[in-house]
Write a protein that holds these residues in place. Structure first.
Motif, PDB file in Angstrom:
ATOM      1  N   ALA A 254     -52.600  52.555 106.285  1.00 16.05           N
ATOM      2  CA  ALA A 254     -53.168  52.384 107.782  1.00 16.05           C
ATOM      3  C   ALA A 254     -52.349  53.330 108.534  1.00 16.05           C
ATOM      4  CB  ALA A 254     -52.837  50.749 108.175  1.00 16.05           C
ATOM      5  N   GLY A 255     -53.166  53.814 109.729  1.00 16.32           N
ATOM      6  CA  GLY A 255     -52.678  54.526 110.767  1.00 16.32           C
ATOM      7  C   GLY A 255     -52.294  55.963 110.302  1.00 16.32           C
ATOM      8  N   LYS A 256     -53.135  56.554 109.306  1.00 17.10           N
ATOM      9  CA  LYS A 256     -53.010  57.869 108.825  1.00 17.10           C
ATOM     10  C   LYS A 256     -54.439  58.581 108.814  1.00 17.10           C
ATOM     11  CE  LYS A 256     -48.735  57.629 106.339  1.00 17.10           C
ATOM     12  NZ  LYS A 256     -48.008  58.068 105.111  1.00 17.10           N
ATOM     13  N   GLN A 257     -54.528  59.587 108.420  1.00 19.43           N
ATOM     14  CA  GLN A 257     -55.724  60.535 108.744  1.00 19.43           C
ATOM     15  C   GLN A 257     -55.977  61.261 107.256  1.00 19.43           C
ATOM     16  OE1 GLN A 257     -56.388  63.134 111.855  1.00 19.43           O
ATOM     17  NE2 GLN A 257     -57.316  61.580 113.121  1.00 19.43           N
ATOM     18  N   TYR A 258     -57.192  61.301 106.670  1.00 20.96           N
ATOM     19  CA  TYR A 258     -57.227  61.898 105.505  1.00 20.96           C
ATOM     20  C   TYR A 258     -58.492  62.593 105.154  1.00 20.96           C
ATOM     21  CZ  TYR A 258     -53.793  58.243 103.917  1.00 20.96           C
ATOM     22  OH  TYR A 258     -52.656  57.517 103.796  1.00 20.96           O
ATOM     23  N   GLU A 259     -58.350  63.708 104.769  1.00 20.11           N
ATOM     24  CA  GLU A 259     -59.544  64.727 104.441  1.00 20.11           C
ATOM     25  C   GLU A 259     -60.162  64.491 103.053  1.00 20.11           C
ATOM     26  OE1 GLU A 259     -58.206  68.292 107.372  1.00 20.11           O
ATOM     27  OE2 GLU A 259     -57.775  68.504 105.574  1.00 20.11           O
ATOM     28  N   VAL A 260     -61.460  64.349 103.097  1.00 19.10           N
ATOM     29  CA  VAL A 260     -62.207  64.574 102.047  1.00 19.10           C
ATOM     30  C   VAL A 260     -62.916  66.050 101.844  1.00 19.10           C
ATOM     31  CG1 VAL A 260     -64.333  63.482 100.890  1.00 19.10           C
ATOM     32  CG2 VAL A 260     -63.053  62.218 102.391  1.00 19.10           C
ATOM     33  N   TYR A 261     -62.839  66.689 100.851  1.00 13.57           N
ATOM     34  CA  TYR A 261     -63.180  68.091 100.489  1.00 13.57           C
ATOM     35  C   TYR A 261     -64.168  67.944  99.654  1.00 13.57           C
ATOM     36  CZ  TYR A 261     -62.395  72.602  98.265  1.00 13.57           C
ATOM     37  OH  TYR A 261     -62.419  74.051  97.893  1.00 13.57           O
ATOM     38  N   ILE A 262     -65.199  68.769  99.859  1.00 10.82           N
ATOM     39  CA  ILE A 262     -66.285  68.751  99.104  1.00 10.82           C
ATOM     40  C   ILE A 262     -66.540  70.409  98.905  1.00 10.82           C
ATOM     41  CG2 ILE A 262     -68.904  68.461  98.783  1.00 10.82           C
ATOM     42  CD1 ILE A 262     -68.381  66.151 100.769  1.00 10.82           C
ATOM     43  N   TYR A 263     -66.821  71.046  97.487  1.00  7.72           N
ATOM     44  CA  TYR A 263     -67.093  72.167  97.321  1.00  7.72           C
ATOM     45  C   TYR A 263     -68.187  72.595  96.984  1.00  7.72           C
ATOM     46  CZ  TYR A 263     -66.351  76.710  94.865  1.00  7.72           C
ATOM     47  OH  TYR A 263     -66.643  78.082  94.346  1.00  7.72           O
TER      48      TYR A 263
ATOM     49  N   GLU B 133     -57.038  63.929 100.093  1.00 10.88           N
ATOM     50  CA  GLU B 133     -55.702  64.124 100.540  1.00 10.88           C
ATOM     51  C   GLU B 133     -55.390  63.676 101.921  1.00 10.88           C
ATOM     52  OE1 GLU B 133     -52.111  63.846 100.045  1.00 10.88           O
ATOM     53  OE2 GLU B 133     -52.959  64.221  98.370  1.00 10.88           O
ATOM     54  N   GLU B 134     -54.360  63.101 102.239  1.00  8.28           N
ATOM     55  CA  GLU B 134     -53.773  62.966 103.531  1.00  8.28           C
ATOM     56  C   GLU B 134     -53.696  64.436 104.537  1.00  8.28           C
ATOM     57  OE1 GLU B 134     -49.745  61.645 105.887  1.00  8.28           O
ATOM     58  OE2 GLU B 134     -49.871  61.098 103.893  1.00  8.28           O
ATOM     59  N   LYS B 135     -54.312  64.368 105.586  1.00  8.74           N
ATOM     60  CA  LYS B 135     -54.314  65.466 106.315  1.00  8.74           C
ATOM     61  C   LYS B 135     -52.825  66.019 106.477  1.00  8.74           C
ATOM     62  CE  LYS B 135     -56.615  67.075 110.467  1.00  8.74           C
ATOM     63  NZ  LYS B 135     -57.683  66.687 111.577  1.00  8.74           N
ATOM     64  N   ASN B 136     -52.903  67.490 106.580  1.00 11.12           N
ATOM     65  CA  ASN B 136     -51.705  68.295 106.772  1.00 11.12           C
ATOM     66  C   ASN B 136     -50.556  67.653 105.907  1.00 11.12           C
ATOM     67  OD1 ASN B 136     -53.058  69.506 108.893  1.00 11.12           O
ATOM     68  ND2 ASN B 136     -52.587  67.952 110.225  1.00 11.12           N
ATOM     69  N   SER B 137     -50.737  67.194 104.837  1.00  5.99           N
ATOM     70  CA  SER B 137     -49.739  66.782 103.963  1.00  5.99           C
ATOM     71  C   SER B 137     -48.973  67.943 103.204  1.00  5.99           C
ATOM     72  CB  SER B 137     -49.895  65.748 102.646  1.00  5.99           C
ATOM     73  OG  SER B 137     -51.151  66.286 101.730  1.00  5.99           O
ATOM     74  N   GLY B 138     -49.807  68.988 103.017  1.00  2.00           N
ATOM     75  CA  GLY B 138     -49.516  70.230 102.193  1.00  2.00           C
ATOM     76  C   GLY B 138     -49.650  70.098 100.555  1.00  2.00           C
ATOM     77  N   ARG B 139     -50.006  68.743 100.378  1.00  2.00           N
ATOM     78  CA  ARG B 139     -50.155  68.649  98.985  1.00  2.00           C
ATOM     79  C   ARG B 139     -51.877  69.032  98.559  1.00  2.00           C
ATOM     80  NH1 ARG B 139     -47.606  63.879 100.301  1.00  2.00           N
ATOM     81  NH2 ARG B 139     -49.606  62.824 100.807  1.00  2.00           N
ATOM     82  N   ALA B 140     -52.059  69.247  97.174  1.00  2.00           N
ATOM     83  CA  ALA B 140     -53.430  69.663  96.921  1.00  2.00           C
ATOM     84  C   ALA B 140     -54.438  68.643  96.697  1.00  2.00           C
ATOM     85  CB  ALA B 140     -53.407  70.232  95.375  1.00  2.00           C
ATOM     86  N   TYR B 141     -55.560  68.812  96.916  1.00  2.00           N
ATOM     87  CA  TYR B 141     -56.481  67.715  97.118  1.00  2.00           C
ATOM     88  C   TYR B 141     -56.400  67.022  95.705  1.00  2.00           C
ATOM     89  CZ  TYR B 141     -58.163  69.141 101.643  1.00  2.00           C
ATOM     90  OH  TYR B 141     -58.202  69.581 102.792  1.00  2.00           O
ATOM     91  N   ALA B 142     -56.729  65.766  95.623  1.00  2.00           N
ATOM     92  CA  ALA B 142     -56.748  65.053  94.358  1.00  2.00           C
ATOM     93  C   ALA B 142     -57.843  63.935  94.407  1.00  2.00           C
ATOM     94  CB  ALA B 142     -55.428  64.151  94.240  1.00  2.00           C
ATOM     95  N   ASN B 143     -58.111  63.508  92.889  1.00  2.00           N
ATOM     96  CA  ASN B 143     -59.327  62.641  92.636  1.00  2.00           C
ATOM     97  C   ASN B 143     -59.068  61.365  92.957  1.00  2.00           C
ATOM     98  OD1 ASN B 143     -59.496  64.831  89.985  1.00  2.00           O
ATOM     99  ND2 ASN B 143     -61.349  64.614  91.438  1.00  2.00           N
ATOM    100  N   ASN B 144     -57.613  60.876  93.024  1.00  2.00           N
ATOM    101  CA  ASN B 144     -57.382  59.562  93.254  1.00  2.00           C
ATOM    102  C   ASN B 144     -55.881  59.341  94.099  1.00  2.00           C
ATOM    103  OD1 ASN B 144     -56.753  56.819  92.986  1.00  2.00           O
ATOM    104  ND2 ASN B 144     -57.670  56.572  90.934  1.00  2.00           N
ATOM    105  N   ILE B 145     -55.926  58.692  95.169  1.00  2.00           N
ATOM    106  CA  ILE B 145     -54.835  58.523  95.895  1.00  2.00           C
ATOM    107  C   ILE B 145     -54.697  57.224  96.602  1.00  2.00           C
ATOM    108  CG2 ILE B 145     -54.576  61.243  96.522  1.00  2.00           C
ATOM    109  CD1 ILE B 145     -55.650  60.313  99.615  1.00  2.00           C
ATOM    110  N   GLU B 146     -53.541  56.953  96.962  1.00  2.00           N
ATOM    111  CA  GLU B 146     -53.301  55.762  97.829  1.00  2.00           C
ATOM    112  C   GLU B 146     -53.176  56.178  99.338  1.00  2.00           C
ATOM    113  OE1 GLU B 146     -50.296  51.779  96.988  1.00  2.00           O
ATOM    114  OE2 GLU B 146     -49.421  53.774  97.993  1.00  2.00           O
ATOM    115  N   ILE B 147     -53.945  55.037 100.159  1.00  2.00           N
ATOM    116  CA  ILE B 147     -54.091  55.403 101.601  1.00  2.00           C
ATOM    117  C   ILE B 147     -53.346  54.281 102.324  1.00  2.00           C
ATOM    118  CG2 ILE B 147     -56.080  56.868 101.392  1.00  2.00           C
ATOM    119  CD1 ILE B 147     -57.636  54.257 102.282  1.00  2.00           C
TER     120      ILE B 147
END
Length: 286
Positions: A81-90, A65-79
Protein backbone atom coordinates in the motif's frame (compact mmCIF):
# COMPACT_ATOMS: atom_id res chain seq x y z
CA UNK A 1 -9.22 -13.65 -18.52
CA UNK A 2 -10.34 -13.23 -14.94
CA UNK A 3 -12.38 -10.14 -14.11
CA UNK A 4 -13.24 -10.46 -10.42
CA UNK A 5 -13.29 -7.05 -8.67
CA UNK A 6 -11.58 -5.31 -11.56
CA UNK A 7 -11.45 -2.12 -13.53
CA UNK A 8 -10.34 -1.62 -17.11
CA UNK A 9 -7.38 0.59 -17.93
CA UNK A 10 -4.24 0.92 -20.15
CA UNK A 11 -1.31 3.29 -20.77
CA UNK A 12 2.17 3.41 -22.34
CA UNK A 13 5.93 4.01 -22.05
CA UNK A 14 8.94 3.18 -24.20
CA UNK A 15 10.83 1.03 -21.72
CA UNK A 16 11.97 -2.01 -23.74
CA UNK A 17 15.50 -2.03 -22.25
CA UNK A 18 14.01 -2.74 -18.82
CA UNK A 19 11.96 -5.70 -20.01
CA UNK A 20 13.38 -9.19 -19.75
CA UNK A 21 11.96 -12.37 -21.20
CA UNK A 22 10.30 -14.55 -18.59
CA UNK A 23 8.32 -17.72 -18.77
CA UNK A 24 4.89 -17.01 -20.17
CA UNK A 25 2.10 -17.38 -17.67
CA UNK A 26 -1.44 -17.30 -19.02
CA UNK A 27 -1.47 -16.17 -22.63
CA UNK A 28 -3.99 -17.02 -25.26
CA UNK A 29 -5.08 -18.35 -27.59
CA UNK A 30 -2.52 -20.94 -26.55
CA UNK A 31 -2.84 -22.86 -29.81
CA UNK A 32 -2.09 -19.98 -32.21
CA UNK A 33 0.81 -20.45 -34.66
CA UNK A 34 4.14 -18.93 -33.62
CA UNK A 35 6.90 -17.27 -35.63
CA UNK A 36 10.50 -16.09 -35.31
CA UNK A 37 12.29 -12.86 -36.20
CA UNK A 38 13.89 -14.66 -39.14
CA UNK A 39 10.61 -16.16 -40.28
CA UNK A 40 7.82 -13.66 -39.57
CA UNK A 41 4.18 -14.09 -40.49
CA UNK A 42 2.77 -13.55 -43.98
CA UNK A 43 -0.41 -12.01 -42.56
CA UNK A 44 -1.36 -9.61 -39.78
CA UNK A 45 -1.08 -11.20 -36.34
CA UNK A 46 -0.05 -9.84 -32.96
CA UNK A 47 2.50 -11.01 -30.41
CA UNK A 48 3.29 -14.49 -31.70
CA UNK A 49 7.07 -14.32 -32.27
CA UNK A 50 9.00 -16.38 -29.74
CA UNK A 51 12.50 -14.86 -30.02
CA UNK A 52 11.98 -11.11 -30.02
CA UNK A 53 15.30 -9.46 -29.10
CA UNK A 54 13.53 -6.86 -26.92
CA UNK A 55 11.03 -8.95 -24.95
CA UNK A 56 11.78 -12.58 -25.71
CA UNK A 57 8.57 -14.57 -26.18
CA UNK A 58 5.97 -12.03 -27.31
CA UNK A 59 3.11 -14.11 -25.99
CA UNK A 60 4.28 -12.99 -22.57
CA UNK A 61 3.44 -9.32 -23.25
CA UNK A 62 1.84 -8.14 -19.98
CA UNK A 63 4.19 -7.40 -17.08
CA UNK A 64 4.26 -5.23 -13.97
CA UNK A 65 6.76 -3.55 -11.65
CA UNK A 66 6.95 -0.84 -9.00
CA UNK A 67 7.31 2.55 -10.67
CA UNK A 68 10.89 3.89 -10.88
CA UNK A 69 12.29 0.82 -9.12
CA UNK A 70 14.93 0.26 -11.81
CA UNK A 71 14.01 -3.42 -11.91
CA UNK A 72 12.83 -5.24 -15.01
CA UNK A 73 9.11 -5.77 -15.50
CA UNK A 74 7.98 -9.15 -14.20
CA UNK A 75 5.07 -11.57 -14.39
CA UNK A 76 4.47 -11.86 -10.66
CA UNK A 77 5.28 -9.36 -7.89
CA UNK A 78 4.23 -8.46 -4.35
CA UNK A 79 2.64 -5.05 -3.93
CA UNK A 80 2.43 -2.75 -0.91
CA UNK A 81 0.00 0.00 0.00
CA UNK A 82 1.06 3.57 -0.64
CA UNK A 83 3.11 2.87 -3.75
CA UNK A 84 2.70 3.17 -7.53
CA UNK A 85 3.05 0.31 -9.98
CA UNK A 86 3.27 0.27 -13.78
CA UNK A 87 1.57 -2.25 -16.02
CA UNK A 88 3.52 -2.84 -19.24
CA UNK A 89 1.82 -4.07 -22.43
CA UNK A 90 3.92 -4.76 -25.52
CA UNK A 91 2.39 -4.93 -29.01
CA UNK A 92 3.89 -6.06 -32.32
CA UNK A 93 2.27 -6.93 -35.63
CA UNK A 94 4.39 -9.94 -36.62
CA UNK A 95 3.73 -9.72 -40.36
CA UNK A 96 6.77 -9.27 -42.59
CA UNK A 97 7.19 -5.73 -43.90
CA UNK A 98 6.93 -7.20 -47.39
CA UNK A 99 3.19 -7.69 -46.94
CA UNK A 100 2.40 -4.05 -46.13
CA UNK A 101 2.18 -2.94 -49.78
CA UNK A 102 -0.49 -2.95 -52.46
CA UNK A 103 1.24 -5.75 -54.37
CA UNK A 104 0.45 -8.05 -51.47
CA UNK A 105 -3.03 -6.59 -50.97
CA UNK A 106 -1.88 -5.01 -47.67
CA UNK A 107 -2.12 -8.44 -46.05
CA UNK A 108 0.36 -7.37 -43.37
CA UNK A 109 -1.56 -4.28 -42.22
CA UNK A 110 -3.63 -4.70 -39.05
CA UNK A 111 -6.77 -2.57 -38.85
CA UNK A 112 -9.07 -1.44 -36.05
CA UNK A 113 -6.38 -2.30 -33.51
CA UNK A 114 -7.45 -1.72 -29.91
CA UNK A 115 -5.95 -2.48 -26.51
CA UNK A 116 -7.68 -3.03 -23.17
CA UNK A 117 -6.52 -4.10 -19.74
CA UNK A 118 -8.02 -5.32 -16.49
CA UNK A 119 -6.67 -5.01 -12.96
CA UNK A 120 -8.11 -5.75 -9.49
CA UNK A 121 -9.83 -3.03 -7.51
CA UNK A 122 -9.09 -4.52 -4.10
CA UNK A 123 -6.99 -7.31 -2.63
CA UNK A 124 -6.82 -8.71 0.88
CA UNK A 125 -3.52 -9.55 2.55
CA UNK A 126 -1.95 -12.50 0.75
CA UNK A 127 -4.51 -12.47 -2.07
CA UNK A 128 -3.24 -12.88 -5.64
CA UNK A 129 -4.82 -10.71 -8.32
CA UNK A 130 -4.75 -10.89 -12.09
CA UNK A 131 -3.75 -8.08 -14.44
CA UNK A 132 -4.60 -8.88 -18.03
CA UNK A 133 -4.15 -7.18 -21.36
CA UNK A 134 -5.87 -7.82 -24.68
CA UNK A 135 -4.92 -6.72 -28.20
CA UNK A 136 -7.78 -6.81 -30.70
CA UNK A 137 -8.13 -6.12 -34.43
CA UNK A 138 -10.72 -6.69 -37.14
CA UNK A 139 -8.54 -8.50 -39.68
CA UNK A 140 -5.85 -10.35 -37.71
CA UNK A 141 -5.67 -14.10 -37.18
CA UNK A 142 -6.60 -14.60 -34.38
CA UNK A 143 -8.64 -11.44 -33.94
CA UNK A 144 -7.50 -11.06 -30.32
CA UNK A 145 -4.60 -12.18 -28.16
CA UNK A 146 -4.23 -11.80 -24.40
CA UNK A 147 -1.83 -12.33 -21.54
CA UNK A 148 -1.78 -12.03 -17.75
CA UNK A 149 0.53 -10.90 -14.98
CA UNK A 150 -0.04 -11.28 -11.24
CA UNK A 151 0.21 -9.18 -8.10
CA UNK A 152 0.01 -10.43 -4.52
CA UNK A 153 -0.99 -7.98 -1.80
CA UNK A 154 1.26 -7.69 1.25
CA UNK A 155 -1.67 -6.14 3.16
CA UNK A 156 -5.29 -5.23 2.58
CA UNK A 157 -5.01 -2.88 -0.39
CA UNK A 158 -7.12 -1.01 -2.91
CA UNK A 159 -5.81 -0.31 -6.42
CA UNK A 160 -6.59 2.87 -8.38
CA UNK A 161 -5.83 3.94 -11.95
CA UNK A 162 -3.77 7.15 -11.99
CA UNK A 163 -5.71 9.49 -14.26
CA UNK A 164 -3.80 10.59 -17.35
CA UNK A 165 -1.03 8.01 -16.91
CA UNK A 166 -2.14 5.92 -19.91
CA UNK A 167 0.22 6.68 -22.79
CA UNK A 168 1.43 5.00 -25.95
CA UNK A 169 5.09 5.00 -26.93
CA UNK A 170 6.50 4.12 -30.32
CA UNK A 171 8.75 5.70 -32.97
CA UNK A 172 5.88 7.47 -34.72
CA UNK A 173 3.71 10.53 -34.42
CA UNK A 174 1.56 9.34 -31.50
CA UNK A 175 4.59 8.72 -29.31
CA UNK A 176 3.79 9.88 -25.76
CA UNK A 177 0.09 10.46 -26.43
CA UNK A 178 -2.38 10.01 -23.57
CA UNK A 179 -4.87 7.32 -24.49
CA UNK A 180 -8.63 7.72 -24.43
CA UNK A 181 -10.73 6.74 -21.42
CA UNK A 182 -12.15 4.05 -23.71
CA UNK A 183 -9.23 2.14 -22.25
CA UNK A 184 -11.60 1.39 -19.40
CA UNK A 185 -14.18 -0.31 -21.60
CA UNK A 186 -14.36 -3.87 -22.82
CA UNK A 187 -13.86 -2.64 -26.37
CA UNK A 188 -10.59 -0.94 -25.45
CA UNK A 189 -9.04 2.08 -27.13
CA UNK A 190 -7.53 2.54 -30.57
CA UNK A 191 -3.76 2.69 -30.99
CA UNK A 192 -1.83 3.65 -34.10
CA UNK A 193 1.30 5.14 -35.65
CA UNK A 194 0.89 8.77 -36.68
CA UNK A 195 -2.74 8.81 -35.56
CA UNK A 196 -4.73 6.77 -33.07
CA UNK A 197 -6.72 5.30 -35.95
CA UNK A 198 -6.25 1.58 -35.29
CA UNK A 199 -3.76 0.99 -38.15
CA UNK A 200 -0.54 -0.91 -37.31
CA UNK A 201 1.77 -2.09 -40.09
CA UNK A 202 3.71 -5.36 -39.96
CA UNK A 203 7.37 -5.38 -38.78
CA UNK A 204 9.09 -4.61 -35.50
CA UNK A 205 9.74 -0.96 -36.48
CA UNK A 206 6.00 -0.40 -36.00
CA UNK A 207 5.85 -2.04 -32.56
CA UNK A 208 5.40 -0.18 -29.30
CA UNK A 209 4.48 -0.26 -25.64
CA UNK A 210 1.54 0.75 -23.51
CA UNK A 211 1.98 1.40 -19.80
CA UNK A 212 -0.38 2.66 -17.15
CA UNK A 213 0.12 3.46 -13.47
CA UNK A 214 -1.72 1.99 -10.51
CA UNK A 215 -1.76 3.69 -7.12
CA UNK A 216 -2.20 1.40 -4.12
CA UNK A 217 -3.82 2.47 -0.84
CA UNK A 218 -4.21 0.79 2.53
CA UNK A 219 -7.67 -0.42 3.49
CA UNK A 220 -9.01 0.91 6.79
CA UNK A 221 -10.31 -1.84 9.09
CA UNK A 222 -14.08 -1.28 9.33
CA UNK A 223 -14.34 -3.62 12.35
CA UNK A 224 -12.20 -1.34 14.51
CA UNK A 225 -13.64 2.17 14.32
CA UNK A 226 -11.38 4.95 15.60
CA UNK A 227 -11.95 5.97 19.20
CA UNK A 228 -12.88 9.66 19.37
CA UNK A 229 -11.37 11.85 22.05
CA UNK A 230 -13.71 12.46 25.00
CA UNK A 231 -14.88 16.07 24.80
CA UNK A 232 -15.34 18.14 27.95
CA UNK A 233 -18.71 17.45 29.52
CA UNK A 234 -21.00 20.33 28.53
CA UNK A 235 -22.73 22.19 31.35
CA UNK A 236 -26.28 20.92 31.67
CA UNK A 237 -28.79 23.47 33.07
CA UNK A 238 -30.72 22.31 36.13
CA UNK A 239 -34.30 21.46 35.33
CA UNK A 240 -36.78 22.02 38.23
CA UNK A 241 -38.79 19.00 39.19
CA UNK A 242 -41.99 21.04 39.28
CA UNK A 243 -42.92 24.17 37.41
CA UNK A 244 -44.81 26.93 39.32
CA UNK A 245 -48.54 26.83 38.92
CA UNK A 246 -49.90 29.68 36.76
CA UNK A 247 -53.63 29.03 36.93
CA UNK A 248 -56.33 31.84 37.15
CA UNK A 249 -56.45 31.92 40.99
CA UNK A 250 -52.70 32.38 41.21
CA UNK A 251 -52.85 35.21 38.71
CA UNK A 252 -55.63 37.07 40.70
CA UNK A 253 -53.66 36.65 43.93
CA UNK A 254 -50.55 38.04 42.30
CA UNK A 255 -52.47 41.10 41.04
CA UNK A 256 -53.95 41.74 44.52
CA UNK A 257 -50.53 41.52 46.13
CA UNK A 258 -49.11 43.98 43.61
CA UNK A 259 -51.99 46.43 44.30
CA UNK A 260 -51.53 46.15 48.08
CA UNK A 261 -47.81 46.80 47.79
CA UNK A 262 -48.43 49.76 45.48
CA UNK A 263 -51.07 51.22 47.86
CA UNK A 264 -48.71 50.85 50.80
CA UNK A 265 -45.96 52.65 48.95
CA UNK A 266 -48.35 55.41 47.90
CA UNK A 267 -49.67 55.81 51.50
CA UNK A 268 -46.15 55.92 52.90
CA UNK A 269 -45.01 58.56 50.42
CA UNK A 270 -48.13 60.71 51.08
CA UNK A 271 -47.77 60.43 54.83
CA UNK A 272 -44.07 61.14 54.69
CA UNK A 273 -44.67 64.31 52.66
CA UNK A 274 -47.40 65.51 55.04
CA UNK A 275 -45.18 64.99 58.07
CA UNK A 276 -42.33 66.76 56.37
CA UNK A 277 -44.58 69.71 55.47
CA UNK A 278 -45.98 70.00 59.02
CA UNK A 279 -42.50 69.93 60.48
CA UNK A 280 -41.37 72.67 58.18
CA UNK A 281 -44.29 74.93 59.23
CA UNK A 282 -43.63 74.30 62.88
CA UNK A 283 -40.04 75.40 62.46
CA UNK A 284 -41.21 78.55 60.72
CA UNK A 285 -43.25 79.61 63.72
CA UNK A 286 -40.29 79.53 65.97
Amino acid sequence: MKANKVVLGVAAALLSPLVVGLNASAWGPSDRPTFTMQEPATYAVFNSITDNSAVGDERDFVRVEEKNSGRAYANNIEIEAGKQYEVYIYYHNDASKTFNDRAHNYAGVARDVRVSSIFPLELTAGEKGTISGTIMASNTNPTSVWDEAYVTAKEDTTLHYVEGSAKIYNNWGVNGSVLSTNLFSEMGTFIGLNNLDGVILGCDEYSGQIVYTIQTKAVDNPDVPPTPEDPDDPEVPEVPKELPSTGPAEIVLAVVLILVVAAGIFYWVKTHNAVKKATKKARGRK
